[in-house]
Design a protein around this motif. Structure first.
Motif, PDB file in Angstrom:
ATOM      1  N   SER A 109      29.004  -1.817  26.952  1.00 25.65           N
ATOM      2  CA  SER A 109      29.156  -0.619  27.824  1.00 25.65           C
ATOM      3  C   SER A 109      30.626  -0.382  28.252  1.00 25.65           C
TER       4      SER A 109
ATOM      5  N   LEU B 195      23.909   6.944  26.010  1.00 21.89           N
ATOM      6  CA  LEU B 195      23.998   5.787  25.068  1.00 21.89           C
ATOM      7  C   LEU B 195      24.708   4.441  25.830  1.00 21.89           C
TER       8      LEU B 195
ATOM      9  N   ILE C  97      22.980   0.492  25.597  1.00 21.85           N
ATOM     10  CA  ILE C  97      23.714  -0.396  25.104  1.00 21.85           C
ATOM     11  C   ILE C  97      23.588  -1.465  26.159  1.00 21.85           C
TER      12      ILE C  97
END
Length: 301
Positions: free
Chosen positions: A100, A67, A71
């Motif tokens: 992040s 993720l 991002i």
């Protein structure tokens, strides 16, 4: 040494294609993400987290890294469901690390949440170490290596990436070869007892001349077919200074990994590449150099 050369010959051409050929940009993203994930898994393995049966921490960290990378590249567009930046190079204009960085604290909260239940006195230390290892992996290995992706989309990004990889790997080679042949004076009290003063000097002796050759080649437009027409506008003095800085950061990254391996009483992070070790062994110098060089190039740009 022979095993090292064989590993390089077999993997370097594919690495170059993935790193610089725009039509396989999705493989570039997969490569950078894979480097960070496998390096993190190797650190978890060295830390013996798998023996503690704390797979929840490992899995949570891996999900957070995936993720976090998405991002990092997509930025705020991710909230609108726009992931085009992950596969269309021309649409990636200003990737950002800001979101992040926020994920660091989200990851810490998640790690606390999954580790505070079913805890007995004997597992306090193990869970604490697992959490600290996870945070270290996300920040150092994850955010560190992802700066290569941010660098890739700068106007002269491909030139910058070649620059830092050459500094990292040539300095490592120079230190290894010259230190092995001529090393007599040990760098005292270091995490890597095989490091010598001669090897440290050898890092500069080998790297700076070859970087100057690289500087000559791209300044004369010999590399535009591979690296693009956006040639960096550095002076000779700037190249020498930047090379020296990146040699030092590469050295510190290598010594940092040696410290981690000595802490866990391990020779190599893994055995994936004969003669080299693991992913973390190969990219240890680049991980520290990437974020430092990125912000230097950003300022100079």
């Amino acid at each position: 040494m022979r095993k090292r050369l064989i590993s390089v010959v077999l993997t370097l051409p594919l690495f170059i294609v993935i790193l610089f050929y725009d039509k396989v940009i999705f493989l570039f993203h997969l490569l950078i993400l894979s480097i960070s994930i496998f390096s993190a898994l190797e650190i978890f393995y060295m830390a013996k987290v798998h023996r503690q049966k704390n797979l929840r921490t490992v899995i949570t960290t891996m999900i957070a890294m995936v993720l976090g990378y998405i991002i990092t590249i997509c930025g705020t567009k991710v909230f609108a469901g726009d992931f085009s930046s992950l596969y269309k190079i021309v649409e990636t204009k200003n990737p950002s690390m800001d979101l992040s960085l926020i994920m660091v604290f989200a990851l810490i909260a998640a790690l606390f949440l999954i580790n505070i239940f079913k805890v007995n006195v004997s597992s306090f230390e193990e869970k604490g170490r697992a959490i600290l290892t996870a945070v270290f992996c996300f920040i150092y290995v994850g955010l560190g290596i992802w700066h290569i992706s941010l660098m890739r989309f700068m106007p002269s990004g491909k030139y910058y990436i070649v620059f830092i990889f050459l500094c990292a790997w040539l300095s490592d080679t120079g230190g290894y070869v010259i230190g092995r042949k001529l090393g007599k004076h040990k760098l005292s009290n270091t995490a890597s007892p095989n490091k010598s003063v001669e090897g440290f000097i050898g890092m500069f002796i080998l790297t700076i001349p070859l970087i100057l050759i690289y500087y000559y080649l791209y300044s004369k437009n010999y590399l535009t077919n591979l690296l693009g027409a956006n040639i960096p506008n550095f002076s000779l003095c700037q190249i020498v200074l930047l090379t020296s800085i990146f040699i030092l950061t590469s050295f510190l990254g290598d010594m940092g990994e040696s410290l981690i391996k000595r802490m866990y009483d391990t020779k190599d992070s893994s055995k994936i590449f004969p003669g080299h070790g693991g992913i973390f062994d190969i990219f240890d110098s680049v991980i520290l150099t990437a974020p430092i060089s990125y912000y230097i190039f950003l300022l100079l740009q």
